[in-house]
Design an enzyme around this catalytic site. Structure first.
Site, PDB file in Angstrom:
ATOM      1  N   ASN A 271       9.994  -6.330  -7.460  1.00 54.35           N
ATOM      2  CA  ASN A 271       9.569  -6.589  -6.086  1.00 54.35           C
ATOM      3  C   ASN A 271       9.522  -8.111  -5.930  1.00 54.35           C
ATOM      4  OD1 ASN A 271       8.250  -6.901  -3.676  1.00 54.35           O
ATOM      5  ND2 ASN A 271       6.537  -5.530  -4.169  1.00 54.35           N
TER       6      ASN A 271
ATOM      7  N   ARG B 209      12.738  -3.293  -4.720  1.00 59.63           N
ATOM      8  CA  ARG B 209      12.107  -3.023  -3.442  1.00 59.63           C
ATOM      9  C   ARG B 209      12.737  -3.985  -2.435  1.00 59.63           C
ATOM     10  NH1 ARG B 209       6.828  -5.519  -0.854  1.00 59.63           N
ATOM     11  NH2 ARG B 209       6.765  -4.222   0.993  1.00 59.63           N
TER      12      ARG B 209
ATOM     13  N   HIS C  93       6.155   0.260   4.742  1.00 59.71           N
ATOM     14  CA  HIS C  93       5.404   1.086   3.786  1.00 59.71           C
ATOM     15  C   HIS C  93       6.030   2.478   3.621  1.00 59.71           C
ATOM     16  CE1 HIS C  93       1.462  -1.244   4.869  1.00 59.71           C
ATOM     17  NE2 HIS C  93       1.981  -1.752   3.770  1.00 59.71           N
TER      18      HIS C  93
ATOM     19  N   ARG D  24      -3.837  -9.716   9.851  1.00 57.26           N
ATOM     20  CA  ARG D  24      -2.969  -9.490  11.019  1.00 57.26           C
ATOM     21  C   ARG D  24      -3.728  -8.783  12.135  1.00 57.26           C
ATOM     22  NH1 ARG D  24       1.179  -6.741   7.333  1.00 57.26           N
ATOM     23  NH2 ARG D  24       2.089  -8.477   6.226  1.00 57.26           N
TER      24      ARG D  24
ATOM     25  N   GLU E 236       4.357   3.204  -5.297  1.00 55.82           N
ATOM     26  CA  GLU E 236       5.652   2.837  -4.730  1.00 55.82           C
ATOM     27  C   GLU E 236       6.676   2.531  -5.825  1.00 55.82           C
ATOM     28  OE1 GLU E 236       4.627   0.433  -0.812  1.00 55.82           O
ATOM     29  OE2 GLU E 236       3.013   0.381  -2.272  1.00 55.82           O
TER      30      GLU E 236
END
Ligand code: ADP
Length: 400
Positions: free
Chosen positions: A7, A91, A180, A241, A382
């Site tokens: 990743n 990823r 996601h 955020r 993941e």
């Protein structure tokens, strides 16, 4: 098969070396501060052995060289030769409208990723750098890309189009993509297994609550809506955020404060959400501690965070015309009984009844036996999804 999952971020690389048969991470780690002074590689092995190396690591190729060296090392390693790495799974954040599933990486795929860079200017360039570094270091090893966006490409136009001139969608590909995806896919599948029914018969709402947060309406295995949008900024309140906000507010603030585009982006992405509202922290543990100390601004942030999730549970139950399961995952979803409890409060009318004891005990099923909707707490993985997808793709290439 043994798959190295990478990743690659702008200044960091997270990795896991996964045995797909045992579904076990043989080693995992992270390189941080790539290209800065005092870069650090932290590596740990399945048996608990760990090591931390501080070095000058100038770029992604050098970082991956360090990862390979530690994986090969006598004292801390897990492989004897580079050939023990059967495949690499990357990823990749943004697959645009092109990639509706994971892919075998070819020159053509890299070209398409480069064409999509404008859609994810922060994330896709380091993902591409990682792929190119591996091509240099392990030219014979097959590489696959697994996208955060792919799972959501099943959304219908009514979910993904914004109410702006259609021409802008055609010209700039402005639409909801969602993120996601590997996590929503993984936990919805796990929920179906726990219920003992095929995913194709279930309506599931998944909530991935980490530093970034998103929910998805998974209708018989297909994502039909999700809270993140063109970028990961839309939807739920997150650590830093804002999530949903009237677009006019942004224009108004830019005018009042004389902000540039990049300053407005920083405001919404880095200084909003839990940290912006509370003035305390972007970390949910610290928000909860501040709430317990009677901090009113932290309480506002906590309430807004939970309220938005609850609101989307209702919205997605309506969107799917029913609800069989609600799943919590991610750092907050997996670890905070407070958040799960608040989100599910007063949702009995929807068939959601939480068992307080199960919720507090961090059990996987946290609804009561009589609850019509099953509520789960499922740790996401993941990296495992990336490794298993890579295995499937490489195996099908080999047998083709
Ligand atoms: P990322 O999205 O970066 O992968 P994680 O999924 O690890 O992040 O989630 C990080 C969030 O999980 C942080 O807000 C952190 O406070 C929260 N978290 C971790 N443990 C707990 C806990 N026990 N209670 C509440 N929140 C927690």
């Amino acid at each position: 098969m043994k798959v190295l999952v990478l990743n690659c971020g702008s200044s960091s690389i997270k990795y896991q070396f996964i045995d797909t048969v045992q579904e076990l991470a043989l080693a995992k780690g992270m390189v941080e501060r790539i290209g800065m002074s005092g870069a650090v590689l932290s590596h740990s092995r399945y048996d608990g052995d760990s090591i931390r190396i501080v070095a000058e690591i100038l770029d992604h190729t050098m970082a991956i060289e360090y990862v390979l060296a530690v994986m090969l090392s006598k004292n801390h390693g897990v492989i004897e030769s580079k050939d023990d790495i059967d495949a690499i799974g990357h990823r990749v954040v943004h697959g645009g409208e092109t990639f509706s599933g994971s892919v075998f990486i070819t020159d053509e795929v890299i070209k398409t990723l480069q064409d999509n860079v404008e859609l994810a200017p922060l994330h896709n360039p380091p993902n591409i750098k990682g792929i190119q570094a591996v091509t240099r270091l392990l030219p014979e090893t097959p590489q696959c890309g697994v996208f955060d966006t792919s799972f959501h490409l099943t959304m219908p136009a009514q979910s993904y189009l914004y109410g702006i001139p259609y021409e802008l969608y055609k010209r700039y590909k402005i639409r909801k993509y969602g993120f996601h995806g590997t996590s929503h896919r993984f936990v919805s599948q796990k929920a179906a297994e726990a219920i003992g029914k095929p995913l194709s018969e279930l309506k599931i709402v998944t909530a991935h609550l980490g530093n970034g947060c998103s929910m998805a309406a998974v209708d018989r295995g297909n994502s039909i809506d999700t809270t993140m949008g063109f970028t990961p900024l839309e939807g739920l309140l997150m650590g830093t955020r804002s999530g949903d906000v009237d677009p006019s507010v942004i224009l108004y603030i830019m005018g009042k404060e004389g902000l540039s585009l990049s300053e407005a982006s920083t405001l919404l992405n880095k200084h909003s959400g839990l940290i912006g509202l509370s003035g305390e922290s972007s970390d949910m543990r610290e928000i909860i501690a501040a709430v317990n100390d009677g901090n009113k601004k932290a309480k506002n942030a906590f309430d807004i965070f939970n309220y938005r999730i609850r609101k989307y549970v209702g919205a997605y139950a309506a969107a799917m015309g029913g609800l069989d399961a609600l799943v919590f995952t991610g750092g907050i979803g997996e670890n905070s009984p407070e958040v799960r409890g608040e989100v599910c409060k007063d949702l009995e009318f929807l068939g959601i009844e939480i068992d307080q004891q199960r919720n507090a005990n961090k059990e996987n099923l946290i609804s009561t036996d009589g609850s019509r909707v099953r509520v789960f707490r499922i740790p996401t993985n993941e990296e495992l999804v990336i490794a298993l997808d890579t295995y499937e793709i490489v195996k099908s290439k080999q047998t083709a």
